[in-house]
Enzyme design. Structure first.
Site, PDB file in Angstrom:
ATOM      1  N   ASP A 163     -63.532 -29.579  62.054  1.00 30.38           N
ATOM      2  CA  ASP A 163     -64.768 -30.297  61.705  1.00 30.38           C
ATOM      3  C   ASP A 163     -65.533 -30.411  63.017  1.00 30.38           C
ATOM      4  O   ASP A 163     -65.356 -31.355  63.769  1.00 30.38           O
ATOM      5  CB  ASP A 163     -64.432 -31.664  61.115  1.00 30.38           C
ATOM      6  CG  ASP A 163     -65.658 -32.434  60.668  1.00 30.38           C
ATOM      7  OD1 ASP A 163     -66.775 -31.896  60.790  1.00 30.38           O
ATOM      8  OD2 ASP A 163     -65.508 -33.581  60.201  1.00 30.38           O
ATOM      9  N   GLY A 219     -61.270 -39.703  61.504  1.00 28.69           N
ATOM     10  CA  GLY A 219     -59.976 -39.562  60.865  1.00 28.69           C
ATOM     11  C   GLY A 219     -59.939 -39.522  59.362  1.00 28.69           C
ATOM     12  O   GLY A 219     -58.845 -39.545  58.778  1.00 28.69           O
ATOM     13  N   GLY A 220     -61.076 -39.444  58.693  1.00 24.92           N
ATOM     14  CA  GLY A 220     -61.059 -39.389  57.232  1.00 24.92           C
ATOM     15  C   GLY A 220     -60.317 -38.169  56.700  1.00 24.92           C
ATOM     16  O   GLY A 220     -59.491 -38.260  55.783  1.00 24.92           O
ATOM     17  N   CYS A 229     -71.257 -31.285  59.327  1.00 21.06           N
ATOM     18  CA  CYS A 229     -72.176 -32.092  58.516  1.00 21.06           C
ATOM     19  C   CYS A 229     -73.609 -31.820  58.977  1.00 21.06           C
ATOM     20  O   CYS A 229     -74.383 -32.743  59.224  1.00 21.06           O
ATOM     21  CB  CYS A 229     -71.838 -33.573  58.590  1.00 21.06           C
ATOM     22  SG  CYS A 229     -71.864 -34.275  60.260  1.00 21.06           S
TER      23      CYS A 229
END
Length: 436
Positions: free
Chosen positions: A311, A252-253, A364
């Site tokens: 993401d 949740g960032g 990432c």
């Protein structure tokens, strides 16, 4: 506890943080002891190639498979002895006691002999080792050398040997729109948190301590997020008033960034457990979000969204500094499997987007198959989207973080003067008008 956690990662292939969360016994330890157990295991995982090379040099023959636990005890002892600077007598004694306590009485002498020998010879042996190559699986070394060149691959591998610092994103009410950090708010928080304000606006702490005891935690003043992970959400520009779908949202960032900037965010995640954690995190921050437990490949909004953030699930090879278990859990086949998942999610993201809306895709991962190759394939296959190149100044990033195609690409060896960042890829796409 460290011995059990190491076995969970190396033999049962459990992510380290999941193994910690699921181990009720470790929860009974003090915060300091829990942190040390994790540090000890993380150190073994970061240095496993070097440590096993040292063990092999001290043994006439490899340990039998039934003595795998003894191998792990030696690994933990060497990590303490040579990399955590534990006094030799303590590292040796605790390792011998551990072998005794786990029933390997016949191996106590071997554990004692190997560690005592390395307490004398270990430092000199380490100086002769090629740490970058020894600690990097061959398939990853080949992938990074092919994508970035051998010199950069070596710099990446060296960056992975250090524990990542603690990065914080401030709840600022609208900094997602980009621009360089360093305003008075960041400076004030920097003093309170004993943190450095990075050029991108992230606050970075190098000191330890319990996160929940830091100033501003209970008030929801900030959240934990690597400096590179904070960049993709800022590729949207101003998002105030927009309907945005965060497709694989937990933890949740990035959801918090978008909500903090005034977007109406719908957070999607397959895992109810991870989604509950996201809701709790945003509750602490006092940020609104609509959370939906669903498979993003199947779920669709009632009406097309103004923007979509994807993401995507990936091998996470860009986050090895924070997750040193990754090289020991992932295999080349995972890259191929996840690339297929990413391809399907990208097609779903395009379907969720209104004409003229923006899609930001990020992972990432350092693997080209999970980043630029996915965008190239999407465009090549005729998806109704166009790349919107990024200008580094938009997000306060150095120019070398932007590829020739205009995509975001950070590497763990970037920002070396500030102790590095996670490896991230990000691309910005716009759906063509008139396309459904």
């Amino acid at each position: 506890m460290a011995l059990d956690l190491l076995g969970a990662v190396l033999r049962r292939k459990r992510p380290l943080d999941d193994a910690i969360d699921d181990d009720g016994a470790i929860g009974a330890l003090s915060a300091r002891d829990r942190a040390f157990a994790r540090l000890l295991v993380a150190t073994v995982l970061r240095r496993l190639g070097q440590i096993d090379d040292l063990i092999a040099a001290c043994l006439k023959a490899p340990l039998a498979a039934r003595a795998a636990l003894v191998h792990d005890i030696l690994r933990l002892g060497i990590a303490q002895l040579l990399f955590l600077r534990t006094p030799a007598h303590a590292a040796v004694a605790t390792s011998v006691d551990l072998a005794h306590g786990r029933g390997f009485l016949s191996h106590k002498g071997l554990v004692n002999a190997v560690l005592r020998r390395l307490s004398v010879e270990g430092g000199e042996r380490i100086e002769r080792q090629d740490a970058a190559r020894l600690n990097t699986p061959e398939w990853l070394w080949e992938s990074w050398s092919g994508a970035y060149g051998e010199a950069v691959a070596r710099a990446i591998a060296i960056a992975h040997l250090k524990e990542a610092p603690l990065d914080l994103t401030l709840r600022s009410g609208g900094r997602t729109g980009g621009g360089e950090g360093g305003g008075s708010g960041e400076s004030d928080w920097g003093e309170q948190l004993e943190a450095t304000v990075l050029p991108t606006g992230t606050l970075r702490r190098s000191g330890g301590g319990a996160v929940m005891a830091l100033p501003g935690y209970s008030e929801g003043g900030w959240w934990i997020q690597d400096a590179a992970a904070a960049l993709p959400a800022r590729l949207f520009g101003s998002v105030a008033g927009l309907d945005i779908i965060d497709m694989c949202a937990a933890p949740g960032g990035k959801t918090a960034q978008l909500a903090d900037a005034g977007a109406r965010v719908t957070a999607i995640d397959r895992s109810t457990r991870r989604l509950d954690r996201l809701v709790a995190n945003l509750g602490r921050l006092g940020l609104p979000v609509a959370a939906v437990a669903a498979d993003a490949l199947i779920w669709r909004p009632e009406r097309p969204a103004d923007a979509v953030l994807l993401d995507a699930p990936c091998t996470a090879t860009g986050a090895i500094r924070r997750h040193p278990d990754v090289p020991h859990l992932k295999q080349p086949g995972d890259v191929t499997r996840l690339a297929s998942v990413q391809e399907n999610l990208l097609r779903a993201a395009v379907e969720m987007l209104r004409p003229g809306g923006m899609l930001v895709y990020c992972t990432c991962s350092l693997e080209p198959e999970e980043g630029p190759q996915r965008i190239a394939a999407l465009l090549r296959n005729g998806a109704p989207v166009e790349r919107l190149p990024l200008d580094a100044a938009e997000i306060g990033a150095p120019p070398e973080w932007v590829t020739a195609e205009g995509d975001l690409r950070t590497l763990p060896c970037h920002f070396g003067e500030y102790d590095g960042v996670d490896g991230f890829f990000g691309a910005r796409l716009v759906k063509r008008a008139g396309e459904n």
